[in-house]
Design a protein around this motif. Structure first.
Motif, PDB file in Angstrom:
ATOM      1  N   VAL A 255      88.373  60.243  -1.776  1.00 49.20           N
ATOM      2  CA  VAL A 255      89.711  60.806  -1.607  1.00 49.20           C
ATOM      3  C   VAL A 255      90.573  60.456  -2.811  1.00 49.20           C
ATOM      4  CG1 VAL A 255      91.779  60.899  -0.167  1.00 49.20           C
ATOM      5  CG2 VAL A 255      89.530  60.625   0.898  1.00 49.20           C
ATOM      6  N   VAL A 256      91.127  61.481  -3.438  1.00 49.26           N
ATOM      7  CA  VAL A 256      92.060  61.303  -4.550  1.00 49.26           C
ATOM      8  C   VAL A 256      93.457  61.647  -4.040  1.00 49.26           C
ATOM      9  CG1 VAL A 256      92.713  62.039  -6.871  1.00 49.26           C
ATOM     10  CG2 VAL A 256      90.293  61.956  -6.211  1.00 49.26           C
ATOM     11  N   LEU A 257      94.330  60.672  -4.002  1.00 50.42           N
ATOM     12  CA  LEU A 257      95.709  60.890  -3.590  1.00 50.42           C
ATOM     13  C   LEU A 257      96.592  60.910  -4.830  1.00 50.42           C
ATOM     14  CD1 LEU A 257      95.909  58.414  -0.575  1.00 50.42           C
ATOM     15  CD2 LEU A 257      95.771  60.894  -0.457  1.00 50.42           C
ATOM     16  N   PHE A 258      97.477  61.882  -4.903  1.00 48.28           N
ATOM     17  CA  PHE A 258      98.406  61.888  -6.021  1.00 48.28           C
ATOM     18  C   PHE A 258      99.775  62.351  -5.561  1.00 48.28           C
ATOM     19  CE2 PHE A 258      97.015  66.271  -6.109  1.00 48.28           C
ATOM     20  CZ  PHE A 258      98.109  66.988  -6.587  1.00 48.28           C
ATOM     21  N   ARG A 259     100.757  62.049  -6.359  1.00 50.42           N
ATOM     22  CA  ARG A 259     102.141  62.410  -6.044  1.00 50.42           C
ATOM     23  C   ARG A 259     102.910  62.575  -7.336  1.00 50.42           C
ATOM     24  NH1 ARG A 259     104.349  56.598  -3.658  1.00 50.42           N
ATOM     25  NH2 ARG A 259     103.613  55.311  -5.366  1.00 50.42           N
ATOM     26  N   VAL A 260     104.136  63.050  -7.195  1.00 49.66           N
ATOM     27  CA  VAL A 260     105.055  63.148  -8.329  1.00 49.66           C
ATOM     28  C   VAL A 260     106.297  62.359  -7.922  1.00 49.66           C
ATOM     29  CG1 VAL A 260     106.327  64.687  -9.862  1.00 49.66           C
ATOM     30  CG2 VAL A 260     104.139  65.424  -8.895  1.00 49.66           C
ATOM     31  N   ALA A 261     106.312  61.078  -8.235  1.00 46.52           N
ATOM     32  CA  ALA A 261     107.392  60.185  -7.813  1.00 46.52           C
ATOM     33  C   ALA A 261     108.529  60.232  -8.832  1.00 46.52           C
ATOM     34  CB  ALA A 261     106.867  58.756  -7.668  1.00 46.52           C
ATOM     35  N   LEU A 262     109.617  60.887  -8.468  1.00 46.02           N
ATOM     36  CA  LEU A 262     110.756  61.020  -9.380  1.00 46.02           C
ATOM     37  C   LEU A 262     111.311  59.647  -9.742  1.00 46.02           C
ATOM     38  CD1 LEU A 262     112.652  64.014  -7.742  1.00 46.02           C
ATOM     39  CD2 LEU A 262     110.922  64.055  -9.529  1.00 46.02           C
ATOM     40  N   GLN A 263     111.530  59.439 -11.019  1.00 41.95           N
ATOM     41  CA  GLN A 263     112.052  58.162 -11.507  1.00 41.95           C
ATOM     42  C   GLN A 263     113.379  58.396 -12.211  1.00 41.95           C
ATOM     43  OE1 GLN A 263     108.963  56.528 -13.986  1.00 41.95           O
ATOM     44  NE2 GLN A 263     107.390  56.857 -12.431  1.00 41.95           N
ATOM     45  N   GLU A 264     114.375  57.610 -11.837  1.00 45.92           N
ATOM     46  CA  GLU A 264     115.691  57.745 -12.441  1.00 45.92           C
ATOM     47  C   GLU A 264     115.600  57.524 -13.951  1.00 45.92           C
ATOM     48  OE1 GLU A 264     118.394  58.701 -10.980  1.00 45.92           O
ATOM     49  OE2 GLU A 264     117.568  58.745  -8.951  1.00 45.92           O
ATOM     50  N   GLY A 265     116.325  58.342 -14.696  1.00 43.93           N
ATOM     51  CA  GLY A 265     116.315  58.192 -16.143  1.00 43.93           C
ATOM     52  C   GLY A 265     116.745  59.469 -16.831  1.00 43.93           C
ATOM     53  N   PRO A 266     116.728  59.478 -18.158  1.00 45.59           N
ATOM     54  CA  PRO A 266     117.193  60.638 -18.931  1.00 45.59           C
ATOM     55  C   PRO A 266     116.444  61.925 -18.598  1.00 45.59           C
ATOM     56  CG  PRO A 266     116.913  58.714 -20.343  1.00 45.59           C
ATOM     57  CD  PRO A 266     116.333  58.355 -19.025  1.00 45.59           C
ATOM     58  N   TYR A 267     115.123  61.816 -18.363  1.00 41.63           N
ATOM     59  CA  TYR A 267     114.362  63.041 -18.114  1.00 41.63           C
ATOM     60  C   TYR A 267     114.773  63.687 -16.797  1.00 41.63           C
ATOM     61  CZ  TYR A 267     110.539  66.351 -18.368  1.00 41.63           C
ATOM     62  OH  TYR A 267     109.815  67.509 -18.455  1.00 41.63           O
ATOM     63  N   LEU A 268     114.943  62.874 -15.761  1.00 39.70           N
ATOM     64  CA  LEU A 268     115.375  63.407 -14.471  1.00 39.70           C
ATOM     65  C   LEU A 268     116.780  63.990 -14.586  1.00 39.70           C
ATOM     66  CD1 LEU A 268     114.524  63.756 -11.536  1.00 39.70           C
ATOM     67  CD2 LEU A 268     115.565  61.553 -11.018  1.00 39.70           C
ATOM     68  N   ASP A 269     117.622  63.358 -15.382  1.00 38.10           N
ATOM     69  CA  ASP A 269     118.975  63.890 -15.601  1.00 38.10           C
ATOM     70  C   ASP A 269     118.915  65.271 -16.260  1.00 38.10           C
ATOM     71  OD1 ASP A 269     120.008  61.596 -14.525  1.00 38.10           O
ATOM     72  OD2 ASP A 269     120.395  60.625 -16.461  1.00 38.10           O
ATOM     73  N   GLU A 270     117.957  65.460 -17.175  1.00 36.58           N
ATOM     74  CA  GLU A 270     117.793  66.764 -17.825  1.00 36.58           C
ATOM     75  C   GLU A 270     117.403  67.846 -16.809  1.00 36.58           C
ATOM     76  OE1 GLU A 270     115.737  67.330 -21.592  1.00 36.58           O
ATOM     77  OE2 GLU A 270     115.580  65.147 -21.738  1.00 36.58           O
ATOM     78  N   TYR A 272     118.089  67.891 -13.578  1.00 33.95           N
ATOM     79  CA  TYR A 272     119.259  68.208 -12.763  1.00 33.95           C
ATOM     80  C   TYR A 272     120.261  69.063 -13.536  1.00 33.95           C
ATOM     81  CZ  TYR A 272     117.644  64.729  -9.365  1.00 33.95           C
ATOM     82  OH  TYR A 272     116.918  64.033  -8.433  1.00 33.95           O
ATOM     83  N   ALA A 273     120.443  68.745 -14.809  1.00 35.52           N
ATOM     84  CA  ALA A 273     121.395  69.505 -15.625  1.00 35.52           C
ATOM     85  C   ALA A 273     120.938  70.954 -15.763  1.00 35.52           C
ATOM     86  CB  ALA A 273     121.539  68.851 -16.998  1.00 35.52           C
ATOM     87  N   GLN A 274     119.621  71.162 -15.935  1.00 35.43           N
ATOM     88  CA  GLN A 274     119.100  72.520 -16.046  1.00 35.43           C
ATOM     89  C   GLN A 274     119.312  73.293 -14.748  1.00 35.43           C
ATOM     90  OE1 GLN A 274     115.135  74.133 -17.819  1.00 35.43           O
ATOM     91  NE2 GLN A 274     114.670  73.515 -15.729  1.00 35.43           N
ATOM     92  N   GLU A 275     119.107  72.630 -13.614  1.00 40.10           N
ATOM     93  CA  GLU A 275     119.280  73.304 -12.330  1.00 40.10           C
ATOM     94  C   GLU A 275     120.727  73.742 -12.123  1.00 40.10           C
ATOM     95  OE1 GLU A 275     117.069  74.521 -10.050  1.00 40.10           O
ATOM     96  OE2 GLU A 275     115.957  74.074 -11.856  1.00 40.10           O
ATOM     97  N   LYS A 276     121.667  72.913 -12.530  1.00 39.10           N
ATOM     98  CA  LYS A 276     123.077  73.286 -12.409  1.00 39.10           C
ATOM     99  C   LYS A 276     123.385  74.498 -13.277  1.00 39.10           C
ATOM    100  CE  LYS A 276     124.856  68.691 -11.230  1.00 39.10           C
ATOM    101  NZ  LYS A 276     125.729  67.555 -11.648  1.00 39.10           N
ATOM    102  N   LYS A 277     122.801  74.523 -14.463  1.00 37.87           N
ATOM    103  CA  LYS A 277     123.023  75.644 -15.377  1.00 37.87           C
ATOM    104  C   LYS A 277     122.463  76.928 -14.786  1.00 37.87           C
ATOM    105  CE  LYS A 277     122.073  77.075 -20.156  1.00 37.87           C
ATOM    106  NZ  LYS A 277     121.391  76.697 -21.427  1.00 37.87           N
ATOM    107  N   LYS A 278     121.260  76.860 -14.224  1.00 34.62           N
ATOM    108  CA  LYS A 278     120.650  78.037 -13.625  1.00 34.62           C
ATOM    109  C   LYS A 278     121.391  78.488 -12.383  1.00 34.62           C
ATOM    110  CE  LYS A 278     116.266  77.610 -12.968  1.00 34.62           C
ATOM    111  NZ  LYS A 278     115.037  76.894 -12.581  1.00 34.62           N
ATOM    112  N   ALA A 279     121.820  77.520 -11.553  1.00 32.18           N
ATOM    113  CA  ALA A 279     122.518  77.857 -10.315  1.00 32.18           C
ATOM    114  C   ALA A 279     123.822  78.587 -10.594  1.00 32.18           C
ATOM    115  CB  ALA A 279     122.787  76.593  -9.507  1.00 32.18           C
ATOM    116  N   ALA A 280     124.460  78.246 -11.709  1.00 21.85           N
ATOM    117  CA  ALA A 280     125.732  78.896 -12.049  1.00 21.85           C
ATOM    118  C   ALA A 280     125.535  80.362 -12.432  1.00 21.85           C
ATOM    119  CB  ALA A 280     126.408  78.148 -13.197  1.00 21.85           C
ATOM    120  N   LEU A 281     124.311  80.714 -12.856  1.00 20.90           N
ATOM    121  CA  LEU A 281     124.046  82.080 -13.288  1.00 20.90           C
ATOM    122  C   LEU A 281     123.460  82.958 -12.183  1.00 20.90           C
ATOM    123  CD1 LEU A 281     122.507  81.313 -16.786  1.00 20.90           C
ATOM    124  CD2 LEU A 281     124.785  82.192 -16.304  1.00 20.90           C
TER     125      LEU A 281
END
Length: 704
Positions: A255-270, A272-281
């Motif tokens: 069994v291979v278990l994997f995940r994508v565990a979001l980690q606070e930092g500059p990349y995650l901030d990027e 979120y910033a992209q999502e706000k930009k897209k949501a506005a359009l």
């Protein structure tokens, strides 16, 4: 069913033909009195309607006007049971009633969403009640636009719900629909009186940006019953997941278990910033011109007008049998599904082992073509060093629980591999591969992410495929000299799933059960509950100290489970030694006896019946001290005959007596009282003909 007069409906008059209405026109109706549907009239005749489906369509299209359904299905006032049948088959909550000239006269409504069945009510002081009160200490009961025309029966149930909640949570208030905007912060849960109003309000608010409150805080009485049991189910589900994964490993499957565990930092901030930009359009699927820059970045070398239109417009349709959910078979240029599995490109013709991908959107290949799904790219990695491995895509877009159900129904063989995305996989104590570090390590642009870190493009899929492949230890790949794939035994896992479902069922309905003397059982569908059913119960309960009456829970009948359960409960209330319980997923369900609900060949019918009866005899009956089971004689229906034959053979082998009771005959006739005969009379409007065939309590539930 409930009938609403025209004067209590939401009406809008037009003078000329229209295809849609603007939010400015219908907005006041939505805010004041969107009961179930907005009916459009022209020249005194029903012109069309607007309801939740039309609001949803508007939301998906990003339009500023709401489409009018010009051809809603209608029924005459006397066609109440034809309307009921249609509502059950379509899942709708209401249908318009017109006279022969096409004039709107009223509406038929299903009542399911206005009630919480007694078997789902939580008891004050129980562990489930404590968990519910902790999650939702402040509750608002929202009296929606149609409250003023509610029947006394519905209002009394609303009072019952209020009294129940007052004994569990710290605060329960009743508020009007128009008080919602000012109440967002005051309450943890809003319970809507009308299911359709809740659905339409959600769609409307999302469409015109009137987000008054968090929609995760809303429910309706129909949904509340399941909500209060989430605590119990989640605890047992966590245990089930651990046991299934351990069961796989114990049976020789890596069994291979994997995940994508979001980690606070500059990349995650990027991100979120992209999502706000897209949501506005606006949504990328609809406002293409505004987001062309983003689509070109996201699809990169695959970008073309035709490709983007195809993959963004692809619908991932599912087929469900019981709790087994698979993708619907389809054929196309970019999207193909065979036997419920999305096509994995590059599968070898000859192989020794199989790696199965399980999960949701990431495995199913959301917003990408067959060749660029994660499983297909993983197959390409296998060609380099593990050429004898085949990769199978078992991804769906269904809930996590159904993923584990699918695992249990997959025919693994020793030496196979399961690759599973599990957001809570830290619970299992296994080695877990976290793919989030790939984003920063590989300098992945945020434009390769759609809207969350698990919705990514084909380039990220390729990076993930290589990371997964390289992270799996060599010992897991097994020997390339293994015996022929088809000679190795199939690994069974369904027993683990049945154990979980049985634990859940027993915890829900028999937590404090103590058998009293000789215990008998009878399983009934009761569609509807007739004098024949009552006769069978009376004869059975006279032969035992306690009789357990299991009502079939699958909602595949003319009358909903809640209605049928209510009929049986009320119809047996005077019998002191009778207890009425839902059958759950373990007794006469789509899981245990699908032939009862869908047509099957005779051989499959017998096997299906034996499976259901064997599980009852070996698992259910011993836990509840059931020593005998009753059934009515069946001379005609082949499905029921096969079921009775299975009981006659299997039950005595397991120490359980089987007792067949002759059917009750109609007074003065040589015909048995059957539910099918009663349904036929109801559908033909011959209500007087059934008054001597069903108990008074059934007539009350039917509103006759």
């Amino acid at each position: 069913m409930e009938y609403i007069e025209k004067e209590n409906l939401c009406l809008y008059q037009i003078e000329e033909e229209k295809r849609s209405l603007s939010f400015e026109e219908i907005g006041p109706l939505v805010g004041a009195c969107l009961s179930t549907l907005i009916y459009i009239e022209k020249d005194g005749l029903l012109y069309g309607r607007i309801g939740p489906d039309e609001f949803k369509q508007t939301k998906w299209q990003g339009a500023k006007e709401v489409f009018i359904n010009r051809h809603p299905k209608t029924f005459l006032p006397e066609q109440v049971y034809l309307a009921r049948k249609d509502l059950r088959e379509t899942g709708f909550f209401s249908v318009p009633v017109v006279d022969e000239s096409g004039r709107l006269v009223g509406e038929w409504r299903r009542e399911d969403s206005r009630y919480i069945p007694d078997h789902l009510l939580i008891q004050p002081g129980s562990e489930v009640a404590k968990a519910f009160a902790k999650a939702y200490p402040r509750i608002a009961l929202v009296e929606t636009g149609d409250w003023h025309c509610a029947s006394e029966k519905r209002k009394s149930h609303w009072d019952k719900l209020e009294n129940l909640l007052q004994g569990i949570v710290s605060k329960v208030d009743r508020i009007r629909f128009d008080e919602i905007p000012s109440s967002e912060e005051k309450y943890d849960l809003f319970i809507f009186y009308n299911h359709d109003q809740l659905q339409a309000f959600k769609c409307l608010c999302s469409t015109i940006k009137r987000n008054f409150f968090k929609f995760g805080k809303t429910t309706c009485p129909e949904e509340l019953g399941g909500l209060v049991w989430d605590h119990l189910e989640q605890n047992l589900r966590d245990t089930m997941q651990q046991e299934i994964i351990q069961g796989l490993m114990d049976r020789g499957i890596y069994v291979v278990l994997f995940r994508v565990a979001l980690q606070e930092g500059p990349y995650l901030d990027e991100i979120y910033a992209q999502e706000k930009k897209k949501a506005a359009l606006g949504p990328a699927q609809k406002d293409r011109e505004k987001l062309e820059w983003y689509l070109k970045e996201y699809f990169a070398d695959l970008y073309s007008e035709e490709y983007v239109r195809a993959v963004l417009g692809q619908e991932y349709t599912h087929v469900r049998t019981g709790d087994l959910v698979k993708l619907k078979d389809e054929t196309g240029k970019y999207y193909n599904v065979v036997d419920g599995e999305r096509v994995t490109v590059g599968q070898p013709e000859h192989y020794q082992h199989t790696a199965y991908f399980f999960g949701r959107c990431f495995a199913a290949g959301w917003h990408t073509d067959d060749a660029n799904t994660l499983p297909s790219l993983f197959q390409a990695e296998c060609h380099t060093r593990h050429s004898q491995w085949r990769v199978v895509n078992c991804g769906t877009l269904s809930k996590d629980y159904y993923v584990y159900y699918r695992i249990c129904h997959t025919k693994f063989r020793k030496g196979d591999m399961v690759i599973l995305f599990d957001a809570s996989c830290h619970l299992h104590g296994n080695h877990v591969i976290d793919l989030f570090p790939c984003f920063e390590r590989e300098h992945i642009p945020v434009t390769w992410i759609w809207n969350t870190a698990i919705h990514v493009n084909h380039k990220v899929n390729a990076i993930w495929a290589k990371t997964l492949h390289d992270s799996i230890p060599e010992k897991a790949w097994g020997s390339e000299e293994a015996k022929d794939y088809h000679d190795r035994a199939i690994v069974p896992l369904t027993d683990l799933l049945h154990q979980y479902e049985t634990r859940l069922y027993m915890a829900r309905y028999f937590e404090n059960y103590r058998p009293r003397g000789k215990v008998g059982a009878v399983v009934m569908n009761c569609n509807p509950f007739t004098n024949g059913h009552r006769y069978l119960v009376e004869k059975a309960c006279a032969l035992v100290d306690e009789l357990l009456v299991f009502v079939v829970e699958e909602d595949k009948a003319l009358f909903s489970f809640n209605e049928r359960f209510s009929m049986v409960k009320k119809g047996c209330h005077d019998l002191a030694n009778v207890r009425v319980i839902p059958s759950g997923k373990q007794i006469l369900s789509l899981n245990t006896f699908p032939a009862y609900f869908v047509k099957e060949e005779r051989a499959d019918l017998e096997n299906s019946a034996e499976k259901d009866i064997s599980y009852f005899a070996k698992v259910i009956a011993p836990r509840l001290s059931i020593s005998c089971r009753f059934a009515g004689e069946e001379p005609n229906d082949p499905v029921t005959m096969a079921y009775n034959d299975a009981m006659r053979r299997i039950l005595p082998e397991n120490g359980i007596e089987f007792i067949e009771i002759p059917r009750l005959l109609q007074a003065g006739k040589n015909e048995v009282i059957s539910a099918s005969f009663v349904r036929e009379k109801l559908e033909n409007g011959r209500y007087d003909d059934i008054r001597n065939l069903v108990p008074k309590t059934t007539l009350e539930v039917l509103g006759l």
